[in-house]
Design an enzyme around this catalytic site. Structure first.
Site, PDB file in Angstrom:
ATOM      1  CG  ASP A 103      67.719  34.789   4.178  1.00  0.00           C
ATOM      2  OD1 ASP A 103      67.338  35.508   5.116  1.00  0.00           O
ATOM      3  OD2 ASP A 103      67.829  35.197   3.008  1.00  0.00           O
ATOM      4  CG  HIS A 115      72.157  31.877   4.540  1.00  0.00           C
ATOM      5  ND1 HIS A 115      73.005  32.907   4.165  1.00  0.00           N
ATOM      6  CD2 HIS A 115      71.202  31.802   3.570  1.00  0.00           C
ATOM      7  CE1 HIS A 115      72.589  33.427   3.017  1.00  0.00           C
ATOM      8  NE2 HIS A 115      71.505  32.774   2.636  1.00  0.00           N
TER       9      HIS A 115
END
Length: 283
Positions: A101, A255
């Site tokens: 992400d 992430h």
């Protein structure tokens, strides 16, 4: 004398009946003037509490919403396998999906792409529109590597799902446009709410735009590094969490934006995962 006695008795009875009638009328008037404390004078009947739904009549189906909802993609939601607002919690197969992400990140995304290419692993990148607009070359690199795209909103608005419907749609469309400005034929079949803050409206609008909403099954919380935690300790925590919780069908959240420990962790995790699971890009 007998006739007089009867007359007096009849008179007394008439007086008693009259007095009884007056008392009854007074009592009725008093009762009418004082409504029940549980019902207000302006409401002829009590209403159900706002937090409690009135039960449907036995044998009568519950009323359906009058607003027509159309979805352009069929969303398969295995029983017990859904996240917030019906978002997808697992891949629906034995495949494990690695999702990254908040990128693309000009420093870390290229490093991650090299690791994925070396291990021959495909992943799913949940891109923020503003980052995609800033780094179109990285969007193209993600597509060239055979990875799949996921819409992660225009600017990571944590309250996006609570916005007006037209605002939600405009935000998602803007993020998709930023990705397609770099890769015109990009297939964007997934959406992840910032912070995982899904709402029924956000899920429904995403479906109308052709995107499945994806949550996750494994969250190593790589984004949460304590001030007293060293980079090495944070990396090891990520590795332990992913190894401990990943199962067939898991969607793993990570992430690639501003998280160098995550990239270091996947140097160890990618070969470990590849030996034990079938790693897939969400398609």
């Amino acid at each position: 004398m007998i006739r007089l006695s009867h007359t007096r008795k009849a008179f007394a009875i008439s007086i008693a009946l009259i007095m009884t009638g007056l008392v009854g009328q007074a009592t009725a008037a008093t009762t009418t003037a004082q409504p029940s404390p549980s019902i207000t004078a302006s409401s002829p009947s009590p209403s159900p509490s706002p937090s409690v739904q009135a039960p449907a009549t036995a044998g009568e189906p519950a009323p359906k919403p009058s607003k027509k909802r159309t979805e352009s993609v069929p969303i398969v939601r295995p029983k017990g396998k859904t996240g917030p607002a019906g978002s997808l919690l697992t891949t629906g197969s034995k495949g494990v999906a690695l999702t990254f992400d908040d990128g693309p990140d000009p420093d870390l995304t290229p490093k991650l792409l090299k690791l994925l290419a070396r291990e021959k692993v495909k992943a799913t990148f949940c891109l923020v529109g503003t980052q995609a607009r800033r780094h179109p070359d990285l969007v193209r690199a993600i597509a060239k590597g055979g990875h799949s795209f996921c819409n992660h909103s225009w600017n990571h608005d944590l309250k996006l799902g609570k916005r007006a419907h037209h605002a939600i749609r405009a935000d998602l469309e803007r993020a998709n446009a930023a990705i397609r400005a770099a890769v015109p034929d990009a297939k964007i079949r997934y959406m992840r709410a910032p912070g995982g803050n899904f709402t029924p409206a956000l899920v429904r609008i995403s479906a109308e735009m052709g995107m499945h909403s994806i949550y996750w099954k494994v969250d190593p919380r790589d984004w949460e590094q304590q001030e007293t935690e060293s980079q090495h300790a944070h990396r090891d925590k990520i590795i332990r969490s992913v190894k401990r919780h990943t199962r067939p069908g898991s969607i793993v959240l990570s992430h690639d934006y501003a998280q160098p420990a995550t990239i270091d962790a996947y140097r160890t995790l990618l070969p470990w995962l590849r030996k034990r699971f079938h790693l897939v890009a969400l398609t």
